[in-house]
Design a protein around this motif. Structure first.
Motif, PDB file in Angstrom:
ATOM      1  N   GLY A 153      -6.160  -2.629  -4.367  1.00 15.70           N
ATOM      2  CA  GLY A 153      -6.550  -2.001  -3.113  1.00 15.70           C
ATOM      3  C   GLY A 153      -7.669  -2.799  -2.477  1.00 15.70           C
ATOM      4  O   GLY A 153      -7.658  -4.022  -2.492  1.00 15.70           O
ATOM      5  N   LYS A 161     -15.200   8.341 -10.362  1.00 19.12           N
ATOM      6  CA  LYS A 161     -14.212   8.759  -9.361  1.00 19.12           C
ATOM      7  C   LYS A 161     -14.790   9.877  -8.496  1.00 19.12           C
ATOM      8  O   LYS A 161     -15.532  10.720  -8.966  1.00 19.12           O
ATOM      9  CB  LYS A 161     -12.941   9.253 -10.057  1.00 19.12           C
ATOM     10  N   TRP A 168      -6.482   8.053  -0.974  1.00 29.57           N
ATOM     11  CA  TRP A 168      -6.234   7.217  -2.147  1.00 29.57           C
ATOM     12  C   TRP A 168      -7.326   7.492  -3.167  1.00 29.57           C
ATOM     13  O   TRP A 168      -8.436   7.889  -2.814  1.00 29.57           O
ATOM     14  CB  TRP A 168      -6.262   5.728  -1.778  1.00 29.57           C
ATOM     15  N   ARG A 178     -17.020   2.128  -2.159  1.00 26.63           N
ATOM     16  CA  ARG A 178     -15.816   2.962  -2.250  1.00 26.63           C
ATOM     17  C   ARG A 178     -14.653   2.043  -2.595  1.00 26.63           C
ATOM     18  O   ARG A 178     -14.137   1.339  -1.751  1.00 26.63           O
ATOM     19  CB  ARG A 178     -15.536   3.699  -0.943  1.00 26.63           C
ATOM     20  N   TYR A 179     -14.295   2.049  -3.869  1.00 23.50           N
ATOM     21  CA  TYR A 179     -13.119   1.310  -4.312  1.00 23.50           C
ATOM     22  C   TYR A 179     -11.915   2.180  -3.998  1.00 23.50           C
ATOM     23  O   TYR A 179     -11.724   3.227  -4.610  1.00 23.50           O
ATOM     24  CB  TYR A 179     -13.182   1.034  -5.818  1.00 23.50           C
ATOM     25  N   CYS A 180     -11.129   1.781  -3.037  1.00 27.22           N
ATOM     26  CA  CYS A 180      -9.971   2.529  -2.554  1.00 27.22           C
ATOM     27  C   CYS A 180      -8.738   1.913  -3.221  1.00 27.22           C
ATOM     28  O   CYS A 180      -8.361   0.775  -2.920  1.00 27.22           O
ATOM     29  CB  CYS A 180      -9.927   2.401  -1.034  1.00 27.22           C
ATOM     30  N   ASN A 240      -4.669  10.586  -6.636  1.00 25.48           N
ATOM     31  CA  ASN A 240      -5.565  10.862  -5.509  1.00 25.48           C
ATOM     32  C   ASN A 240      -6.502  12.034  -5.810  1.00 25.48           C
ATOM     33  O   ASN A 240      -7.704  11.927  -5.663  1.00 25.48           O
ATOM     34  CB  ASN A 240      -4.770  11.122  -4.231  1.00 25.48           C
ATOM     35  N   CYS A 281      -9.967   9.957   1.844  1.00 25.22           N
ATOM     36  CA  CYS A 281      -9.220   8.885   2.510  1.00 25.22           C
ATOM     37  C   CYS A 281      -7.732   8.885   2.157  1.00 25.22           C
ATOM     38  O   CYS A 281      -6.949   8.217   2.820  1.00 25.22           O
ATOM     39  CB  CYS A 281      -9.836   7.519   2.196  1.00 25.22           C
ATOM     40  N   SER A 309     -10.487   7.090  -5.219  1.00 31.28           N
ATOM     41  CA  SER A 309     -11.696   6.356  -4.870  1.00 31.28           C
ATOM     42  C   SER A 309     -12.691   6.391  -6.021  1.00 31.28           C
ATOM     43  O   SER A 309     -12.868   7.426  -6.667  1.00 31.28           O
ATOM     44  CB  SER A 309     -12.339   6.962  -3.626  1.00 31.28           C
ATOM     45  N   PRO A 318      -0.943   7.265   2.240  1.00 34.44           N
ATOM     46  CA  PRO A 318      -2.084   8.101   1.849  1.00 34.44           C
ATOM     47  C   PRO A 318      -1.650   9.505   1.460  1.00 34.44           C
ATOM     48  O   PRO A 318      -0.644  10.013   1.951  1.00 34.44           O
ATOM     49  CB  PRO A 318      -2.964   8.116   3.101  1.00 34.44           C
ATOM     50  N   THR A 373       0.848  -1.195   0.000  1.00 31.69           N
ATOM     51  CA  THR A 373       0.000   0.000   0.000  1.00 31.69           C
ATOM     52  C   THR A 373       0.879   1.237   0.000  1.00 31.69           C
ATOM     53  O   THR A 373       1.828   1.329   0.773  1.00 31.69           O
ATOM     54  CB  THR A 373      -0.901   0.033   1.255  1.00 31.69           C
ATOM     55  N   SER A 423     -12.945  10.982  -1.707  1.00 35.31           N
ATOM     56  CA  SER A 423     -13.445  10.379  -0.468  1.00 35.31           C
ATOM     57  C   SER A 423     -12.764  10.963   0.767  1.00 35.31           C
ATOM     58  O   SER A 423     -13.205  10.729   1.879  1.00 35.31           O
ATOM     59  CB  SER A 423     -13.226   8.875  -0.492  1.00 35.31           C
TER      60      SER A 423
END
Length: 127
Positions: A100, A57, A64, A113-115, A34, A62, A66, A28, A25, A60
């Motif tokens: 991810g 897209k 990354w 939420r595909y991170c 991002n 977060c 998303s 962040p 990973t 988010s």
């Protein structure tokens, strides 16, 4: 798409290899995609399979990239019990590269939420 690990090491950068082949990973808020919001398609950095379109897209917060939906058939889902929790890992359906995780806390009507790690992606602009 089957490649020997040595072939992956030659094709990918060291950082991409760690993420795509070893389920690493990126930190962040450090990834190229991002806060990237151009029109186009996000593809697997390992095999160039289209994974997400820019209209799915969202920011988010977060750290990354998303997305709320993947291109149909492009992603496989695996149970991930690392880090002492149960998550759903997402991998490229073509080459098996780690992308991810997907979570059920997305703000859109899909609820997803595909991170995704930026290093697991390439971007092709619509223009």
């Amino acid at each position: 798409m089957k490649k020997q690990e040595q072939e992956w090491k030659e094709k990918l950068s060291e950082e991409q290899y760690k993420i795509l082949r070893e389920a690493g990973t990126e930190r962040p808020f450090t990834g190229e995609y991002n806060m990237h919001f151009e029109d186009g398609t996000y593809k697997c950095a390992g095999c160039n399979t289209p994974l997400f379109t820019s209209n799915t897209k969202f920011d988010s917060g977060c750290g990354w990239p998303s997305f709320d939906e993947a291109i149909k058939g492009s992603i496989e889902y695996k149970q991930d019990r690392t880090l002492g929790m149960l998550r759903t890992e997402i991998v490229c359906a073509n080459c098996g590269g780690h992308l991810g995780h997907v979570f059920d806390d997305g703000p859109t009507e899909t609820g997803k939420r595909y991170c995704v790690n930026s290093l697991s992606l390439n971007f092709n602009s619509k223009t």
